[in-house]
Design an enzyme around this catalytic site. Sequence first.
Site, PDB file in Angstrom:
ATOM      1  N   ASN A  62       0.842  -1.206   0.000  1.00 44.51           N
ATOM      2  CA  ASN A  62       0.000   0.000   0.000  1.00 44.51           C
ATOM      3  C   ASN A  62       0.871   1.248   0.000  1.00 44.51           C
ATOM      4  OD1 ASN A  62       0.653  -0.792   2.687  1.00 44.51           O
ATOM      5  ND2 ASN A  62      -1.053   0.366   3.546  1.00 44.51           N
ATOM      6  N   GLU A  64       0.540   5.274   0.781  1.00 46.43           N
ATOM      7  CA  GLU A  64      -0.317   6.317   1.351  1.00 46.43           C
ATOM      8  C   GLU A  64       0.156   7.713   0.942  1.00 46.43           C
ATOM      9  OE1 GLU A  64      -0.692   5.402   5.538  1.00 46.43           O
ATOM     10  OE2 GLU A  64      -1.961   3.669   5.061  1.00 46.43           O
ATOM     11  N   CYS A  73      -4.441   1.049  -2.059  1.00 46.40           N
ATOM     12  CA  CYS A  73      -4.249  -0.250  -1.403  1.00 46.40           C
ATOM     13  C   CYS A  73      -3.252  -1.106  -2.182  1.00 46.40           C
ATOM     14  CB  CYS A  73      -5.566  -1.018  -1.352  1.00 46.40           C
ATOM     15  SG  CYS A  73      -6.847  -0.254  -0.354  1.00 46.40           S
ATOM     16  N   GLU A  75      -3.532  -4.107  -3.095  1.00 42.32           N
ATOM     17  CA  GLU A  75      -4.158  -4.945  -4.128  1.00 42.32           C
ATOM     18  C   GLU A  75      -4.252  -4.201  -5.459  1.00 42.32           C
ATOM     19  OE1 GLU A  75      -5.169  -4.502  -1.031  1.00 42.32           O
ATOM     20  OE2 GLU A  75      -6.276  -6.217  -0.254  1.00 42.32           O
ATOM     21  N   CYS A 112     -10.745  -4.495   0.583  1.00 43.84           N
ATOM     22  CA  CYS A 112     -11.802  -3.490   0.762  1.00 43.84           C
ATOM     23  C   CYS A 112     -12.737  -3.522  -0.447  1.00 43.84           C
ATOM     24  CB  CYS A 112     -11.186  -2.101   0.934  1.00 43.84           C
ATOM     25  SG  CYS A 112     -10.614  -1.341  -0.597  1.00 43.84           S
ATOM     26  N   CYS A 115     -11.224  -2.440  -3.813  1.00 45.53           N
ATOM     27  CA  CYS A 115     -10.328  -3.464  -4.372  1.00 45.53           C
ATOM     28  C   CYS A 115     -11.106  -4.662  -4.892  1.00 45.53           C
ATOM     29  CB  CYS A 115      -9.297  -3.895  -3.335  1.00 45.53           C
ATOM     30  SG  CYS A 115      -8.068  -2.601  -3.034  1.00 45.53           S
TER      31      CYS A 115
HETATM   32  N1  THU Z   1      -5.237  -1.430   2.799  1.00 46.52           N
HETATM   33  C1  THU Z   1      -4.733  -2.223   1.797  1.00 46.52           C
HETATM   34  O1  THU Z   1      -3.695  -1.914   1.201  1.00 46.52           O
HETATM   35  N2  THU Z   1      -5.386  -3.366   1.500  1.00 46.52           N
HETATM   36  C2  THU Z   1      -6.459  -3.854   2.192  1.00 46.52           C
HETATM   37  O2  THU Z   1      -6.949  -4.934   1.878  1.00 46.52           O
HETATM   38  C3  THU Z   1      -7.031  -3.084   3.295  1.00 46.52           C
HETATM   39  C4  THU Z   1      -6.434  -1.737   3.525  1.00 46.52           C
HETATM   40  C5  THU Z   1      -4.492  -0.234   3.167  1.00 46.52           C
HETATM   41  C6  THU Z   1      -5.129   1.084   2.846  1.00 46.52           C
HETATM   42  C7  THU Z   1      -4.444   1.973   3.856  1.00 46.52           C
HETATM   43  O3  THU Z   1      -3.175   2.369   3.339  1.00 46.52           O
HETATM   44  C8  THU Z   1      -4.206   1.081   5.048  1.00 46.52           C
HETATM   45  O4  THU Z   1      -4.289  -0.240   4.562  1.00 46.52           O
HETATM   46  C9  THU Z   1      -5.209   1.254   6.177  1.00 46.52           C
HETATM   47  O5  THU Z   1      -6.501   1.213   5.696  1.00 46.52           O
END
Ligand code: THU
Length: 161
Positions: A62, A64, A73, A75, A112, A115
């Site tokens: 991920n 940010e 994310c 994925e 999520c 995704c």
């Molecule tokens: N996140 C993902 O990368 N994949 C998931 O399946 C759930 C959430 C990330 C998004 C954000 O950067 C952090 O996790 C917290 O939500």
Amino acid sequence: MEQGNYSFQYDVYDDISQLSEQDALLLATARKVTEKAYAPYSRFHVGAAALLENGETVSSTNQENASYPVGICAERVLLGTISSLYPGTSIQAIAVSYNSEEIKSDHPISPCGMCRQALLETELVLKKPIRLILGGQAGKVYVINTVRSLLPLAFTGDELS
Ligand code: THU
């Protein structure tokens, strides 16, 4: 009036040692790549790894941003990377893991909603089910045989023409 009903089945393993060698390797890759996440805001480090039909493994994390909604994310980073490096190549399986500075990574997380939508589009384009292998750094592992099962009543490109 009728009622619709939806359920799906998935496999639950006690831990990574119960997986096939190939699945265990993919989950181990997803666990390890969490180290490369850029997640200074949530401190929730997600790693994803895909095994492609051509034998390549691609991984992602991920990413940010100080402007929170800009973050993406692991994925969707993975899907974009695969589509750019190996367009049209089928995906056998995707493993997802995480590590957190706040909580224990001892159970699976699942993708999520955004995704799930992106994964489903990829599965439909590639015309082959994508297996999902979901697990923390330790603990139970879920194996889901197709992304489609995670998004009932999905909106797809079929609705547009
Ligand atoms: N996140 C993902 O990368 N994949 C998931 O399946 C759930 C959430 C990330 C998004 C954000 O950067 C952090 O996790 C917290 O939500």
